[in-house]
Scaffold this motif. Structure first.
Motif, short mmCIF file in Angstrom:
data_model
loop_
_atom_site.label_atom_id
_atom_site.label_comp_id
_atom_site.label_asym_id
_atom_site.label_seq_id
_atom_site.Cartn_x
_atom_site.Cartn_y
_atom_site.Cartn_z
N GLY A 108 -8.14 -62.09 51.94
CA GLY A 108 -8.71 -60.90 52.55
C GLY A 108 -8.34 -60.75 54.01
N ASN A 109 -8.95 -59.77 54.65
CA ASN A 109 -8.70 -59.46 56.07
C ASN A 109 -9.48 -60.44 56.93
N GLU A 137 -7.62 -56.03 50.97
CA GLU A 137 -7.96 -57.05 51.97
C GLU A 137 -9.28 -56.75 52.65
#
Length: 326
Positions: free
Chosen positions: A128-129, A262
């Motif tokens: 993810g982010n 993300e």
């Protein structure tokens, strides 16, 4: 159930240490002068912990959050709006199945900020982010120092709410060390960045101290004699239900709002978790005059902590495996 899945569902070492501390406090609670010494030691450890958190949080990371305000507002809405609303909606169920102290503990759980370390770790594991997760989780923890006492006062009005003294104690014991730590960052920042593991150990050690001293007082006050087994089982079921509901709503809402994969992962892990590291020190201050019922007030949080780690570990690994297939 396969052996790999069984290994993923095994509680982490800290969760096992948490359970062991509860057992120790139940069998050998601290009393008298030793209990007073442990209380002073625990308060000092809490102040030191928040000083370290302030020193670790860089001003640049907070300012960077403004560039992704839609994601952060979504996380904050899950953390400080969705959870409290769900906590109030289950009031009839909670008052039927739980003791008053346990239901008050569920409401307290719903007011807490998101975790920091584990939210970031799971977001990273799932692809993810990560920068967004760092900002959201850190800012949530900071906002929670102010917002959680206000939400506790609103949600727990019939359980006594919070006194003005408790708010002052929050400022002195938690917020003041945090601000001083942040102001010290020009001198301590490099050291904190290089020794991030020290903060994790401080987190864990402080939580175990709070659990031992607080549960000792609760056990001496008759916690286990006044809490039926059926209520403990119902608490676990309600915790699991809350986590499931928030995760499902989270997935649906982040998808409808058009976030990237993300970003959705960061929102999922940051918006569905609650911080034991912030919750235990806050509970110690907010419920300082309720030593006999303190154990019941924090049991839902500790059960939720173990549940969220086990569930998120499985989900993060599956998301990571799906990303590798792509």
């Amino acid at each position: 159930m396969s052996h790999p899945l069984l290994r993923r569902l095994r509680p982490d070492n800290f969760s096992l240490a948490l359970i062991a501390t509860i057992v120790l406090a139940s069998l050998l609670p601290c009393r008298g002068g030793f209990a007073h010494f442990m209380d002073v030691l625990t308060d000092a450890a809490i102040a030191a912990l928040f000083f370290l958190h302030g020193a670790k949080l860089s001003r640049q990371s907070v300012l960077a959050g403004a560039t992704h305000w839609k994601l952060h507002l979504t996380v904050f809405a899950c953390t400080f709006v969705l959870f409290p609303v769900l906590g109030l909606l289950i009031r009839p169920l909670g008052e039927w199945l739980l003791t008053p102290g346990l239901y008050a503990g569920v409401l307290f759980l719903c007011t807490l900020p998101s975790t920091v370390q584990s939210s970031i770790a799971f977001t990273s594991m799932a692809g993810g982010n990560v920068p967004a997760a760092v900002v959201s989780a850190s800012t949530s923890s900071l906002i929670g120092v102010f917002l959680t006492p206000l939400l506790v006062g609103l949600l727990l009005a019939q359980h006594g709410g919070v006194s003005g003294k408790a708010v002052v104690d929050i400022l002195l014991l938690l917020m003041l060390p945090f601000v001083l730590g942040h102001l010290s960052r020009p001198w301590t920042g490099v050291f904190m960045d290089r020794h991030a593991r020290m903060l994790k150990l401080s987190d864990h050690g402080t939580i175990l101290l709070v659990v031992y001293t607080s549960f000792s007082a609760a056990v001496v006050g008759g916690l286990w004699h006044e809490t039926p087994t059926s209520a403990l089982i119902a608490t676990f079921a309600i915790d699991a239900g809350l986590l499931t509901a928030v995760m499902l709503i989270n997935v649906f809402a982040s998808g409808r709002l058009g976030f990237s994969r993300e970003d959705r992962i960061a929102i999922f892990f940051c918006g569905s978790k609650k911080s034991l590291a912030s919750g235990m020190p806050m509970a110690r201050v907010l419920f300082a005059g309720q030593a006999a019922s303190f154990g019941a007030l924090v049991l839902p949080l500790m059960m939720f902590h173990v549940t969220q780690l086990m569930v998120c570990a499985v989900i993060a690994q599956r998301l990571a495996a799906r990303a590798r297939v792509r």
